[in-house]
Motif scaffolding. Structure first.
Motif, PDB file in Angstrom:
ATOM      1  N   ILE A 193     -95.139 -33.316 -37.757  1.00 25.61           N
ATOM      2  CA  ILE A 193     -95.349 -34.735 -37.477  1.00 25.61           C
ATOM      3  C   ILE A 193     -96.050 -35.445 -38.618  1.00 25.61           C
ATOM      4  N   ALA A 194     -96.649 -34.682 -39.538  1.00 23.33           N
ATOM      5  CA  ALA A 194     -97.294 -35.320 -40.698  1.00 23.33           C
ATOM      6  C   ALA A 194     -97.594 -34.278 -41.770  1.00 23.33           C
ATOM      7  N   VAL A 195     -97.475 -34.719 -43.027  1.00 25.64           N
ATOM      8  CA  VAL A 195     -97.874 -33.901 -44.175  1.00 25.64           C
ATOM      9  C   VAL A 195     -98.768 -34.782 -45.036  1.00 25.64           C
ATOM     10  N   THR A 196    -100.025 -34.377 -45.205  1.00 24.03           N
ATOM     11  CA  THR A 196    -100.971 -35.175 -45.983  1.00 24.03           C
ATOM     12  C   THR A 196    -101.631 -34.306 -47.046  1.00 24.03           C
ATOM     13  N   SER A 197    -102.112 -34.956 -48.098  1.00 24.12           N
ATOM     14  CA  SER A 197    -102.853 -34.233 -49.129  1.00 24.12           C
ATOM     15  C   SER A 197    -104.214 -34.877 -49.288  1.00 24.12           C
ATOM     16  N   GLN A 198    -105.166 -34.068 -49.728  1.00 23.45           N
ATOM     17  CA  GLN A 198    -106.533 -34.561 -49.874  1.00 23.45           C
ATOM     18  C   GLN A 198    -107.177 -33.820 -51.040  1.00 23.45           C
ATOM     19  N   GLU A 199    -107.874 -34.570 -51.879  1.00 23.66           N
ATOM     20  CA  GLU A 199    -108.609 -33.966 -52.990  1.00 23.66           C
ATOM     21  C   GLU A 199    -109.916 -33.418 -52.427  1.00 23.66           C
ATOM     22  N   VAL A 200    -110.146 -32.132 -52.604  1.00 24.38           N
ATOM     23  CA  VAL A 200    -111.363 -31.492 -52.103  1.00 24.38           C
ATOM     24  C   VAL A 200    -112.350 -31.367 -53.261  1.00 24.38           C
ATOM     25  N   LYS A 201    -113.547 -31.875 -53.032  1.00 23.04           N
ATOM     26  CA  LYS A 201    -114.597 -31.844 -54.055  1.00 23.04           C
ATOM     27  C   LYS A 201    -114.932 -30.389 -54.366  1.00 23.04           C
TER      28      LYS A 201
ATOM     29  N   GLN B 288    -118.900 -28.878 -63.482  1.00 23.50           N
ATOM     30  CA  GLN B 288    -118.423 -27.721 -62.739  1.00 23.50           C
ATOM     31  C   GLN B 288    -117.753 -28.153 -61.431  1.00 23.50           C
ATOM     32  N   GLU B 289    -118.295 -29.164 -60.775  1.00 20.16           N
ATOM     33  CA  GLU B 289    -117.667 -29.670 -59.556  1.00 20.16           C
ATOM     34  C   GLU B 289    -116.275 -30.217 -59.856  1.00 20.16           C
ATOM     35  N   LYS B 290    -116.150 -30.943 -60.971  1.00 18.94           N
ATOM     36  CA  LYS B 290    -114.851 -31.500 -61.336  1.00 18.94           C
ATOM     37  C   LYS B 290    -113.857 -30.399 -61.660  1.00 18.94           C
ATOM     38  N   MET B 291    -114.314 -29.373 -62.352  1.00 19.02           N
ATOM     39  CA  MET B 291    -113.436 -28.244 -62.700  1.00 19.02           C
ATOM     40  C   MET B 291    -112.984 -27.484 -61.453  1.00 19.02           C
ATOM     41  N   ASN B 292    -113.828 -27.413 -60.449  1.00 15.73           N
ATOM     42  CA  ASN B 292    -113.510 -26.664 -59.232  1.00 15.73           C
ATOM     43  C   ASN B 292    -112.821 -27.506 -58.160  1.00 15.73           C
ATOM     44  N   ALA B 293    -112.634 -28.799 -58.407  1.00 14.73           N
ATOM     45  CA  ALA B 293    -111.959 -29.668 -57.434  1.00 14.73           C
ATOM     46  C   ALA B 293    -110.486 -29.273 -57.359  1.00 14.73           C
ATOM     47  N   HIS B 294    -109.899 -29.402 -56.183  1.00 14.32           N
ATOM     48  CA  HIS B 294    -108.483 -29.069 -56.002  1.00 14.32           C
ATOM     49  C   HIS B 294    -107.897 -29.873 -54.840  1.00 14.32           C
ATOM     50  N   THR B 295    -106.572 -29.863 -54.770  1.00 14.18           N
ATOM     51  CA  THR B 295    -105.871 -30.594 -53.719  1.00 14.18           C
ATOM     52  C   THR B 295    -105.500 -29.630 -52.595  1.00 14.18           C
ATOM     53  N   VAL B 296    -105.669 -30.079 -51.362  1.00 14.97           N
ATOM     54  CA  VAL B 296    -105.301 -29.306 -50.177  1.00 14.97           C
ATOM     55  C   VAL B 296    -104.305 -30.122 -49.377  1.00 14.97           C
TER      56      VAL B 296
ATOM     57  N   PHE C 190    -102.138 -26.938 -40.237  1.00 18.57           N
ATOM     58  CA  PHE C 190    -102.101 -25.796 -41.138  1.00 18.57           C
ATOM     59  C   PHE C 190    -102.379 -26.303 -42.545  1.00 18.57           C
ATOM     60  N   THR C 191    -103.255 -25.622 -43.289  1.00 14.37           N
ATOM     61  CA  THR C 191    -103.609 -26.066 -44.631  1.00 14.37           C
ATOM     62  C   THR C 191    -102.972 -25.142 -45.672  1.00 14.37           C
ATOM     63  N   PHE C 192    -102.614 -25.754 -46.802  1.00 14.64           N
ATOM     64  CA  PHE C 192    -101.971 -25.035 -47.893  1.00 14.64           C
ATOM     65  C   PHE C 192    -102.647 -25.428 -49.202  1.00 14.64           C
ATOM     66  N   ASP C 193    -102.834 -24.446 -50.096  1.00 22.85           N
ATOM     67  CA  ASP C 193    -103.416 -24.710 -51.407  1.00 22.85           C
ATOM     68  C   ASP C 193    -102.388 -25.262 -52.382  1.00 22.85           C
ATOM     69  N   LYS C 194    -101.110 -24.993 -52.108  1.00 23.41           N
ATOM     70  CA  LYS C 194    -100.026 -25.522 -52.934  1.00 23.41           C
ATOM     71  C   LYS C 194     -99.179 -26.439 -52.068  1.00 23.41           C
ATOM     72  N   GLN C 195     -98.486 -27.368 -52.706  1.00 22.82           N
ATOM     73  CA  GLN C 195     -97.687 -28.324 -51.942  1.00 22.82           C
ATOM     74  C   GLN C 195     -96.622 -27.578 -51.139  1.00 22.82           C
ATOM     75  N   PRO C 196     -96.647 -27.714 -49.812  1.00 22.33           N
ATOM     76  CA  PRO C 196     -95.690 -26.992 -48.981  1.00 22.33           C
ATOM     77  C   PRO C 196     -94.316 -27.665 -49.005  1.00 22.33           C
ATOM     78  N   ALA C 197     -93.307 -26.903 -48.653  1.00 18.20           N
ATOM     79  CA  ALA C 197     -91.928 -27.427 -48.662  1.00 18.20           C
ATOM     80  C   ALA C 197     -91.548 -27.966 -47.286  1.00 18.20           C
ATOM     81  N   PHE C 198     -92.477 -28.608 -46.617  1.00 12.99           N
ATOM     82  CA  PHE C 198     -92.217 -29.180 -45.298  1.00 12.99           C
ATOM     83  C   PHE C 198     -92.267 -30.697 -45.380  1.00 12.99           C
ATOM     84  N   ALA C 199     -91.466 -31.336 -44.553  1.00 13.72           N
ATOM     85  CA  ALA C 199     -91.476 -32.796 -44.459  1.00 13.72           C
ATOM     86  C   ALA C 199     -91.512 -33.179 -42.990  1.00 13.72           C
TER      87      ALA C 199
END
Length: 194
Positions: A92-100, A147-155, A170-179
């Motif tokens: 029903i939804a696929v969203t991304s968020q930058e994690v500090k 160091q915080e900037k270097m360790n930031a990533h997208t979820v 469900f959370t993924f560290d890489k962009q999932p192939a779902f729509a």
């Protein structure tokens, strides 16, 4: 042996035509099997050797029986209500968020050391001491932020609504192939396409 098509093959050909109900499909499959069996018996009667003719008739009967059993099994399976998949649902939804990113003592120490070294090169006497301390504090802060900037990533988060109406994420560290709208099934702690 003079069989051109087995009764089972003929049954599969006949069943490719759509019948409205399992009962109608069974009737069509049975008729196709009987037609093929009659044709096979005719072919067997043309066999000159009586031993081969009898074997041909036995083989034709075996194929006919297999075709009937397969048709009955398919009809029974088709008449059973489809089992609801409790682990199946729709995206029903696929969203991304930058994690500090997080920092640890390494960033503070390295930044503080560099800042203290640079601050120590400024001024003389007491001014040098103040600059060293200010450089250490500023460097520690800058090291922490770097160091915080270097360790930031997208979820990526995929929200799923199951057939029973419940929802899960469900959370993924890489962009999932779902729509949105994809049919999925829960598998362990993740989801897969259905």
């Amino acid at each position: 042996m003079k069989f051109r098509l087995s009764v089972l093959a003929a049954l599969l050909l006949a069943s490719s035509a759509y019948a409205a109900t399992p009962k109608e499909q069974l009737a069509a499959d049975t008729k196709a099997a009987a037609t093929r069996y009659a044709g096979d018996k005719k072919l067997c009667s043309e066999e000159g050797d009586s031993g081969r003719r009898m074997q041909c008739l036995r083989d034709a009967r075996t194929e006919y029986d297999k075709a009937l059993a397969a048709a009955k099994a398919r009809a029974h399976e088709a008449s059973q209500p489809a089992a609801a998949c409790a682990d199946c649902g729709e995206v029903i939804a696929v969203t991304s968020q930058e994690v500090k990113g997080e920092s640890d003592a390494k960033g503070l120490i390295a930044g503080g050391a560099v800042g203290a070294l640079l601050g120590h090169q400024v001024g003389k006497g007491t001014g040098r001491d103040v600059a060293t301390i200010a450089g250490a504090v500023g460097g520690a802060y800058a090291g922490k932020k770097a160091q915080e900037k270097m360790n930031a990533h997208t979820v990526w988060t995929v929200r799923v609504r199951y057939t029973n109406g419940q929802e899960a994420s469900f959370t993924f560290d890489k962009q999932p192939a779902f729509a949105k709208g994809d049919r999925v099934r829960k598998q362990g702690t993740t989801i897969v396409r259905q």
